[in-house]
Design a protein around this motif. Structure first.
Motif, PDB file in Angstrom:
ATOM      1  N   LEU A  74       0.664  -1.080  -0.027  1.00  0.00           N
ATOM      2  CA  LEU A  74      -0.108   0.024  -0.157  1.00  0.00           C
ATOM      3  C   LEU A  74       0.745   1.527  -0.104  1.00  0.00           C
ATOM      4  O   LEU A  74       0.565   2.133  -0.708  1.00  0.00           O
ATOM      5  N   ASN A  75       2.065   1.241   0.624  1.00  0.00           N
ATOM      6  CA  ASN A  75       2.836   2.236   0.732  1.00  0.00           C
ATOM      7  C   ASN A  75       3.516   2.602  -0.660  1.00  0.00           C
ATOM      8  O   ASN A  75       3.598   3.747  -0.965  1.00  0.00           O
ATOM      9  N   ARG A  76       3.819   1.534  -1.635  1.00  0.00           N
ATOM     10  CA  ARG A  76       4.314   1.853  -2.866  1.00  0.00           C
ATOM     11  C   ARG A  76       3.353   2.274  -3.716  1.00  0.00           C
ATOM     12  O   ARG A  76       3.530   3.159  -4.618  1.00  0.00           O
ATOM     13  N   ILE A  77       1.959   1.793  -3.596  1.00  0.00           N
ATOM     14  CA  ILE A  77       0.907   2.175  -4.318  1.00  0.00           C
ATOM     15  C   ILE A  77       0.585   3.650  -4.296  1.00  0.00           C
ATOM     16  O   ILE A  77       0.255   4.526  -5.054  1.00  0.00           O
ATOM     17  N   HIS A  78       0.644   3.854  -2.912  1.00  0.00           N
ATOM     18  CA  HIS A  78       0.340   5.220  -2.450  1.00  0.00           C
ATOM     19  C   HIS A  78       1.419   6.454  -2.993  1.00  0.00           C
ATOM     20  O   HIS A  78       1.148   7.419  -3.597  1.00  0.00           O
ATOM     21  N   SER A  79       2.813   5.968  -3.363  1.00  0.00           N
ATOM     22  CA  SER A  79       3.761   6.535  -3.767  1.00  0.00           C
ATOM     23  C   SER A  79       3.504   6.858  -5.481  1.00  0.00           C
ATOM     24  O   SER A  79       3.415   7.784  -5.937  1.00  0.00           O
ATOM     25  N   PHE A  80       3.061   5.681  -6.249  1.00  0.00           N
ATOM     26  CA  PHE A  80       2.629   5.617  -7.572  1.00  0.00           C
ATOM     27  C   PHE A  80       1.665   6.782  -7.634  1.00  0.00           C
ATOM     28  O   PHE A  80       1.594   7.323  -8.709  1.00  0.00           O
ATOM     29  N   LEU A  81       0.834   6.739  -6.759  1.00  0.00           N
ATOM     30  CA  LEU A  81      -0.550   7.724  -7.122  1.00  0.00           C
ATOM     31  C   LEU A  81      -0.200   9.093  -6.681  1.00  0.00           C
ATOM     32  O   LEU A  81      -1.096  10.149  -6.532  1.00  0.00           O
ATOM     33  N   SER A  82       0.958   9.435  -6.258  1.00  0.00           N
ATOM     34  CA  SER A  82       1.420  10.854  -5.831  1.00  0.00           C
ATOM     35  C   SER A  82       0.901  11.107  -4.636  1.00  0.00           C
ATOM     36  O   SER A  82       0.489  12.423  -4.653  1.00  0.00           O
ATOM     37  N   LEU A  83       0.499  10.240  -3.895  1.00  0.00           N
ATOM     38  CA  LEU A  83      -0.376  10.706  -2.499  1.00  0.00           C
ATOM     39  C   LEU A  83       0.589  10.903  -1.345  1.00  0.00           C
ATOM     40  O   LEU A  83       0.268  10.845  -0.332  1.00  0.00           O
ATOM     41  N   ASN A  84       2.039  10.539  -1.511  1.00  0.00           N
ATOM     42  CA  ASN A  84       2.981  10.584  -0.354  1.00  0.00           C
ATOM     43  C   ASN A  84       3.050  12.272  -0.030  1.00  0.00           C
ATOM     44  O   ASN A  84       2.978  13.237  -0.934  1.00  0.00           O
ATOM     45  N   LYS A  85       3.641  12.514   1.131  1.00  0.00           N
ATOM     46  CA  LYS A  85       3.986  13.620   1.541  1.00  0.00           C
ATOM     47  C   LYS A  85       5.611  13.890   1.148  1.00  0.00           C
ATOM     48  O   LYS A  85       6.386  12.922   1.174  1.00  0.00           O
ATOM     49  N   SER A  86       5.869  14.948   0.604  1.00  0.00           N
ATOM     50  CA  SER A  86       7.275  15.337   0.395  1.00  0.00           C
ATOM     51  C   SER A  86       8.066  16.013   1.262  1.00  0.00           C
ATOM     52  O   SER A  86       7.782  16.696   2.170  1.00  0.00           O
ATOM     53  N   PHE A  87       9.161  15.539   1.400  1.00  0.00           N
ATOM     54  CA  PHE A  87      10.390  16.032   2.633  1.00  0.00           C
ATOM     55  C   PHE A  87      11.709  16.447   1.643  1.00  0.00           C
ATOM     56  O   PHE A  87      12.208  15.402   0.943  1.00  0.00           O
ATOM     57  N   HIS A  88      12.072  17.309   1.661  1.00  0.00           N
ATOM     58  CA  HIS A  88      13.536  17.540   0.945  1.00  0.00           C
ATOM     59  C   HIS A  88      14.609  17.067   1.946  1.00  0.00           C
ATOM     60  O   HIS A  88      14.966  17.365   2.907  1.00  0.00           O
ATOM     61  N   GLY A  89      15.547  16.403   1.229  1.00  0.00           N
ATOM     62  CA  GLY A  89      16.559  15.495   1.845  1.00  0.00           C
ATOM     63  C   GLY A  89      17.633  16.464   2.248  1.00  0.00           C
ATOM     64  O   GLY A  89      18.178  16.209   3.065  1.00  0.00           O
ATOM     65  N   ARG A  90      17.676  17.713   1.696  1.00  0.00           N
ATOM     66  CA  ARG A  90      18.709  18.646   2.257  1.00  0.00           C
ATOM     67  C   ARG A  90      18.544  18.980   3.571  1.00  0.00           C
ATOM     68  O   ARG A  90      19.273  19.425   4.729  1.00  0.00           O
TER      69      ARG A  90
END
Length: 280
Positions: free
Chosen positions: A85-101
């Motif tokens: 489900l986490n992978r599919i969440h990512s495929f659907l652009s439903l993740n929150k973004s966090f800048h690696g820097r």
């Protein structure tokens, strides 16, 4: 753990809960779910009559239309539900973004690495020489593990390579620039000529590695493996449980496939891997 004969319906209804646009695109002979116009998921039952070449051809057909087809096997859904489900969440652009820097990098021990990968990577933990974590708010949000260096004399007398063994981010999170940051950190400490890695063709077209400057160097052949129907643990032939192999060797009536089938295993396959190299 065992299996659920209604797993395909279970998957469809579960995913539809967080995206009502998902629909069944095809049922026979392939049970395919349309997540969006660019991502399809083929739900593959353990008991099937498919061949590796057939499922690869299906992937290739859709890739020519710029559509990614994921092969989700029954045992993976049942055993790794959260990670799927986490992978599919990512495929659907439903993740929150966090800048690696914004994250700092720390070396991780085996216990930390195992815990994070078991929770957040579809293929779980595998032993590696080096592991580094991205830390934010005193929490591991991303992790990359690398093999020890290996001399590649076919490429030069002092040529050194290492493998990116695993990369994972915390479920529900996309770390922008996270993997690139971890690779740069690793290669500043260890003298290398390249970093190589594999992308699982069941799940990936390798686009993430393309964006990071990796070059596709090989497409590996499909591999056969076995899954225990009760525990849903997958085994490659050379990693079958010792007691199972000893019991097989103690009899002379059955070949390995038939013996394993009689003892609760089913033979399945993957669609191979995409092998990548990043020249440094």
């Amino acid at each position: 753990m065992g299996l659920n004969s209604f797993w395909q319906e279970d998957f469809f209804l579960t995913v539809q809960n967080f995206n009502h646009q998902i629909r069944t695109a095809q049922v026979e002979p392939y049970y395919i779910i349309e997540c969006n116009k660019n991502v399809l998921i083929h739900l593959v039952p353990l008991d099937n009559g498919f061949y590796p070449e057939e499922l690869i051809a299906l992937q290739d057909k859709y890739q020519k239309e710029n559509i990614q087809l994921i092969h989700l096997w029954e045992d993976v859904w049942v055993a790794k539900r959260t990670q799927v489900l986490n992978r599919i969440h990512s495929f659907l652009s439903l993740n929150k973004s966090f800048h690696g820097r914004k994250a700092k990098i720390v070396a991780l021990d085996q216990k930390q690495t195992s815990s994070f990968l078991t929770e957040n990577h579809l293929q779980g933990y595998v032993k590696a020489k080096y592991s580094f974590g991205l830390i934010a708010n005193n929490e591991i949000i991303g992790l990359a593990s690398f093999s020890e260096t290996r001399p590649m004399k076919s490429k030069g007398e002092n040529y050194q390579s290492a493998e990116l063994v695993r990369f994972a981010s915390k479920g529900g999170l996309t770390i922008v620039g996270g993997l690139s940051k971890l690779i740069k950190h690793f290669t500043k400490q260890i003298k290398l000529n390249d970093v190589m890695t594999y992308a699982d063709r069941d799940w990936s077209l390798g686009k993430g590695y393309d964006k990071l400057g990796f070059t596709l160097s090989q497409i590996t052949e499909p591999a056969f493996l076995y899954v225990n129907r009760e525990t849903l643990i997958r085994y490659f032939p050379h990693r079958l449980p010792k007691n199972t192999l000893l019991a097989f060797e103690a009899q002379n009536d059955l070949n390995l496939d038939d013996f394993l089938a009689l003892n609760g295993f089913v033979k399945l396959f993957n669609t191979g891997n995409l092998k990548y190299h990043l020249l440094l």
